[in-house]
Design a protein around this motif. Structure first.
Motif, PDB file in Angstrom:
ATOM      1  N   ALA A  66       0.821  -1.207   0.000  1.00 12.00           N
ATOM      2  CA  ALA A  66       0.000   0.000   0.000  1.00 12.00           C
ATOM      3  C   ALA A  66       0.858   1.261   0.000  1.00 12.00           C
ATOM      4  O   ALA A  66       0.564   2.244  -0.697  1.00 12.00           O
ATOM      5  N   ILE A  67       1.925   1.264   0.796  1.00 12.81           N
ATOM      6  CA  ILE A  67       2.816   2.430   0.835  1.00 12.81           C
ATOM      7  C   ILE A  67       3.509   2.624  -0.507  1.00 12.81           C
ATOM      8  O   ILE A  67       3.652   3.753  -1.011  1.00 12.81           O
ATOM      9  N   TYR A  68       3.891   1.522  -1.124  1.00 12.94           N
ATOM     10  CA  TYR A  68       4.557   1.599  -2.427  1.00 12.94           C
ATOM     11  C   TYR A  68       3.597   2.170  -3.491  1.00 12.94           C
ATOM     12  O   TYR A  68       3.969   3.056  -4.277  1.00 12.94           O
ATOM     13  N   CYS A  69       2.371   1.666  -3.510  1.00  9.24           N
ATOM     14  CA  CYS A  69       1.392   2.151  -4.498  1.00  9.24           C
ATOM     15  C   CYS A  69       1.055   3.619  -4.273  1.00  9.24           C
ATOM     16  O   CYS A  69       0.885   4.387  -5.235  1.00  9.24           O
ATOM     17  N   GLY A 254      -3.389   1.742  -2.569  1.00  3.34           N
ATOM     18  CA  GLY A 254      -2.518   2.747  -1.959  1.00  3.34           C
ATOM     19  C   GLY A 254      -3.221   3.685  -1.012  1.00  3.34           C
ATOM     20  O   GLY A 254      -2.573   4.250  -0.113  1.00  3.34           O
ATOM     21  N   ARG A 255      -4.513   3.897  -1.153  1.00  4.94           N
ATOM     22  CA  ARG A 255      -5.225   4.818  -0.278  1.00  4.94           C
ATOM     23  C   ARG A 255      -5.926   4.106   0.893  1.00  4.94           C
ATOM     24  O   ARG A 255      -6.765   4.712   1.556  1.00  4.94           O
ATOM     25  N   GLN A 256      -5.561   2.868   1.165  1.00  3.77           N
ATOM     26  CA  GLN A 256      -6.141   2.157   2.306  1.00  3.77           C
ATOM     27  C   GLN A 256      -5.578   2.717   3.625  1.00  3.77           C
ATOM     28  O   GLN A 256      -4.406   3.119   3.696  1.00  3.77           O
ATOM     29  N   PHE A 257      -6.442   2.763   4.647  1.00  2.00           N
ATOM     30  CA  PHE A 257      -5.984   3.177   5.977  1.00  2.00           C
ATOM     31  C   PHE A 257      -5.292   1.995   6.652  1.00  2.00           C
ATOM     32  O   PHE A 257      -5.886   0.917   6.810  1.00  2.00           O
ATOM     33  N   LEU A 258      -4.022   2.178   7.052  1.00  2.00           N
ATOM     34  CA  LEU A 258      -3.230   1.113   7.656  1.00  2.00           C
ATOM     35  C   LEU A 258      -3.313   1.180   9.181  1.00  2.00           C
ATOM     36  O   LEU A 258      -3.800   2.161   9.752  1.00  2.00           O
ATOM     37  N   ASP A 259      -2.833   0.150   9.806  1.00  2.00           N
ATOM     38  CA  ASP A 259      -2.887   0.037  11.271  1.00  2.00           C
ATOM     39  C   ASP A 259      -2.025   1.128  11.894  1.00  2.00           C
ATOM     40  O   ASP A 259      -0.803   1.169  11.662  1.00  2.00           O
ATOM     41  N   GLN A 262       1.389   0.420  13.901  1.00  2.00           N
ATOM     42  CA  GLN A 262       2.641   0.063  13.228  1.00  2.00           C
ATOM     43  C   GLN A 262       3.564   1.268  13.036  1.00  2.00           C
ATOM     44  O   GLN A 262       4.738   1.101  12.730  1.00  2.00           O
ATOM     45  N   GLY A 263       3.023   2.463  13.201  1.00  2.00           N
ATOM     46  CA  GLY A 263       3.856   3.673  13.145  1.00  2.00           C
ATOM     47  C   GLY A 263       4.302   4.074  11.759  1.00  2.00           C
ATOM     48  O   GLY A 263       5.372   4.698  11.616  1.00  2.00           O
ATOM     49  N   TYR A 264       3.546   3.767  10.728  1.00  2.00           N
ATOM     50  CA  TYR A 264       3.923   4.183   9.373  1.00  2.00           C
ATOM     51  C   TYR A 264       3.701   5.692   9.216  1.00  2.00           C
ATOM     52  O   TYR A 264       2.769   6.261   9.797  1.00  2.00           O
ATOM     53  N   PRO A 265       4.558   6.359   8.451  1.00  2.00           N
ATOM     54  CA  PRO A 265       4.384   7.803   8.253  1.00  2.00           C
ATOM     55  C   PRO A 265       3.055   8.107   7.562  1.00  2.00           C
ATOM     56  O   PRO A 265       2.645   7.397   6.635  1.00  2.00           O
ATOM     57  N   ASP A 266       2.380   9.144   8.030  1.00  2.00           N
ATOM     58  CA  ASP A 266       1.095   9.596   7.491  1.00  2.00           C
ATOM     59  C   ASP A 266      -0.014   8.566   7.644  1.00  2.00           C
ATOM     60  O   ASP A 266      -1.031   8.627   6.938  1.00  2.00           O
ATOM     61  N   HIS A 267       0.165   7.638   8.552  1.00  2.00           N
ATOM     62  CA  HIS A 267      -0.868   6.627   8.798  1.00  2.00           C
ATOM     63  C   HIS A 267      -1.133   6.519  10.297  1.00  2.00           C
ATOM     64  O   HIS A 267      -1.220   5.426  10.847  1.00  2.00           O
ATOM     65  N   ASP A 268      -1.293   7.651  10.927  1.00  2.00           N
ATOM     66  CA  ASP A 268      -1.567   7.661  12.354  1.00  2.00           C
ATOM     67  C   ASP A 268      -3.043   7.873  12.656  1.00  2.00           C
ATOM     68  O   ASP A 268      -3.434   8.089  13.798  1.00  2.00           O
TER      69      ASP A 268
END
Length: 615
Positions: A66-69, A254-259, A262-268
């Motif tokens: 998702a981050i790659y897309c 790519g526009r899915q909301f991630l957990d 996990q601390g991914y950038p821009d996915h808080d």
């Protein structure tokens, strides 16, 4: 029917377009809602799978994907590709509408050009107009699905009254593999030729005008056919479609909301519903749908052209114009404002406010000008300024302005220094020692005589002319009539008629004196300081030869001298009195030629000829 909302946006109001957002027919919601629901359903299915069906290690892999897309989705140039494509399609759409053949111009020329109120004349006009309508029907039947559904075969065209059975036999008897919409136009021209032979078309000019209008009508039919045959290149349409669909397929992942844990950038933050992604799909996919509807406006969409309505309108109007309205004129009578010199149509109460507005007079009507700048200037002063500016060389005028701006201890000394500087500059650039200066003008009264180097800017010219301006006085002055050369090679005299002054001037080059010793210094052309003339002003050739040139003017003639300036010599057609050669030879000398006529005039010109060499 085409969706029309022009009256609803006639006046701009607060949130004026907001009312249009609730319309359904012809709206973006009606066109796009299926694709929008499909995209949202696919996004929801992927989100549910990620959240509840994948294992932890599978979730980690999906999150990296998702981050790659999301990072590389921006490489697809959506705005660039869609913008150019939709612009091309909209221009093509409007050009197709302007290419629809309308009979209005043709029926006006036909009604006024083909004469005859009898049955024969009426038959000719109606038949020719029916041929034009038949040609338009055949081409619209070829490009519009709605018209083809209405007239699927030629039998339907015959039954509708656009074609007779005899005309159908001739139409089908002409075997051609191409579209035969042009055949009724040929029938029209043949009938026009028959009407000209019968005298119902009075002259060839009217026949020419009629055939020109028919050719314009036929040209529009041809343009519709070519628009239908030549589409927007398929590769362009495919590129745009692939760009839009591939972009949003990538956005599904790519526009899915991630957990957020996990601390991914821009996915808080986890909102579950991608609001801005859905808006982006709505705008970009809606833009593509606009191009999809407008690329062929002869279909059956809400905003496609009403071709069947156009057929009905054109046929009815054209037949009425050439038949019922032929020769139909209302009785002429005096209009309501016959005796009114200032007619003004009335206003209703709703439009009475227009009278309160002042009439527009021009953008400069209210411009304010200071009162002291409104006075006219005397024409004599304007003409004098123009003539003075025309006689001076532009480079000399600039040089004089620079000298005027220079600081000086006193007015007299400053003028003398500037005059001396100008003389030094002229003598430095010119091989001739001829020079003159006026005592009346301190700054602008210099006369540059000689070859190219005499101009301050160093512009070389083979011949120069000196124009001296004389003011017209009330008293009669003795004119300069002749030029005399003395017996000595170092002096040239200018004398008048009887009654001239006994004084004669002499200009000294290096201290030499005249043999007679009776001439006094001429007050007209005073020399510069002695040291300047002896050291730097005199050329080497003059010093070596010992000859000096002097100009002797009559004092009365000089009293009206105003200014003297140098400019390129111009050939004059009027005769100039001949001047005898000087009695000496081998040396160059400049001389003045003075007109011999004595007529009153505002200005006189004294021309400086090129230097001559005595034989």
């Amino acid at each position: 029917m085409t969706v029309t909302y022009t009256a609803r946006v006639a006046n701009a109001r607060f949130c004026g377009f907001s009312k249009l957002l609730l319309a359904w027919k012809g709206s973006i919601y009606k066109v796009l809602y299926k694709e929008f629901l499909a995209f949202f359903a696919m996004y929801t299915a992927i989100s549910i799978t990620y959240r509840f069906l994948l294992y932890d290690d599978q979730k980690r892999y999906f999150e990296k994907l998702a981050i790659y897309c999301n990072d590389y989705a921006s490489l697809i140039p959506m705005s660039f590709v869609l913008g150019f494509y939709v612009t091309l399609v909209v221009n093509r759409w409007w050009n197709q509408y302007t290419s629809i053949p309308l009979p209005d111009r043709l029926m006006c020329v036909l009604s006024g050009g083909l004469q005859g109120s009898d049955e024969r004349g009426r038959l000719l006009r109606r038949t020719m107009m029916r041929y034009a309508s038949l040609s338009a029907l055949l081409i619209l039947r070829s490009v519009s699905t709605a018209v083809f559904k209405r007239f699927p075969t030629i039998d339907h065209v015959v039954e509708a009254g656009f074609m007779t059975r005899e005309e159908r036999k001739k139409f089908e008897g002409l075997h051609s593999p191409y579209n035969k919409y042009w055949i009724p136009c040929i029938w029209f021209t043949n009938l026009a030729a028959v009407a000209r032979c019968e005298g119902r078309i009075k002259d060839d000019h009217t026949l020419k005008l009629l055939l020109e209008e028919l050719n314009g009508f036929r040209g529009k039919c041809s343009m519709l056919f070519h628009y239908d045959m030549i589409s927007v290149p398929l590769v362009y349409t495919q590129v745009v479609t692939l760009a839009v669909y591939s972009f949003f397929l990538v956005c599904l992942i790519g526009r899915q909301f991630l957990d957020p844990s996990q601390g991914y950038p821009d996915h808080d933050l986890d909102l579950y519903v991608p609001i801005f992604t859905l808006l982006q799909f709505f705008f970009y996919a809606g833009w593509l749908k606009v191009a999809e509807q407008l690329i062929n406006p002869f279909g059956e969409d809400d905003d496609d052209f009403e071709t069947n309505w156009l057929i009905d309108r054109n046929f009815q109007v054209s037949m009425m114009a050439v038949d019922e309205m032929y020769g139909d004129l209302p009785m002429m009578e005096r209009d309501r404002y016959w005796n009114d010199s200032n007619p003004r149509p009335p206003y209703t109460a709703a439009t009475l406010f227009v009278l309160r507005k002042p009439s527009f007079q021009g953008s400069t009507f209210d411009m304010a000008i200071p009162k002291e700048e409104m006075h006219f200037q005397p024409l004599e002063d304007i003409a004098e300024n123009l003539e003075e500016s025309g006689t001076r060389h532009p480079n000399m005028a600039l040089f004089n302005r620079l000298l005027n701006a220079a600081p000086s201890p006193t007015g007299f000394m400053g003028g003398a220094l500037r005059r001396t500087s100008a003389q030094l500059q002229r003598l430095h650039h010119s091989p001739s020692i001829d020079q003159c200066a006026s005592d009346d003008e301190e700054e602008e009264g210099s006369c540059k005589i000689g070859k190219g180097g005499s101009l301050p800017s160093g512009l070389g010219q083979e011949t120069q002319s000196t124009v001296c301006s004389f003011r017209e006085e009330k008293s009669v002055r003795t004119p300069l009539l002749e030029v005399q050369f003395g017996g000595q090679p170092d002096r040239m005299e200018v004398s008048g008629e009887e009654g001239r002054s006994e004084e004669e001037g002499q200009m000294k080059g290096g201290g030499g004196t005249s043999e007679k010793g009776e001439a006094s210094r001429l007050p007209v052309l005073p020399p510069p300081p002695q040291s300047t003339r002896e050291t730097s002003a005199r050329p080497a050739s003059a010093i070596a030869s010992g000859h000096h040139s002097a100009f002797l003017f009559h004092p009365d003639a000089h009293s009206s001298l105003e200014h003297c300036s140098s400019q390129p010599a111009i050939n004059q057609n009027r005769a100039v009195p001949t001047i005898p050669k000087p009695p000496f030879g081998g040396n160059k000398m400049s001389f003045l030629t003075v007109p011999s006529y004595n007529e009153p005039q505002r200005f006189r010109s004294v021309s400086m000829g090129s230097e001559l060499t005595g034989s």
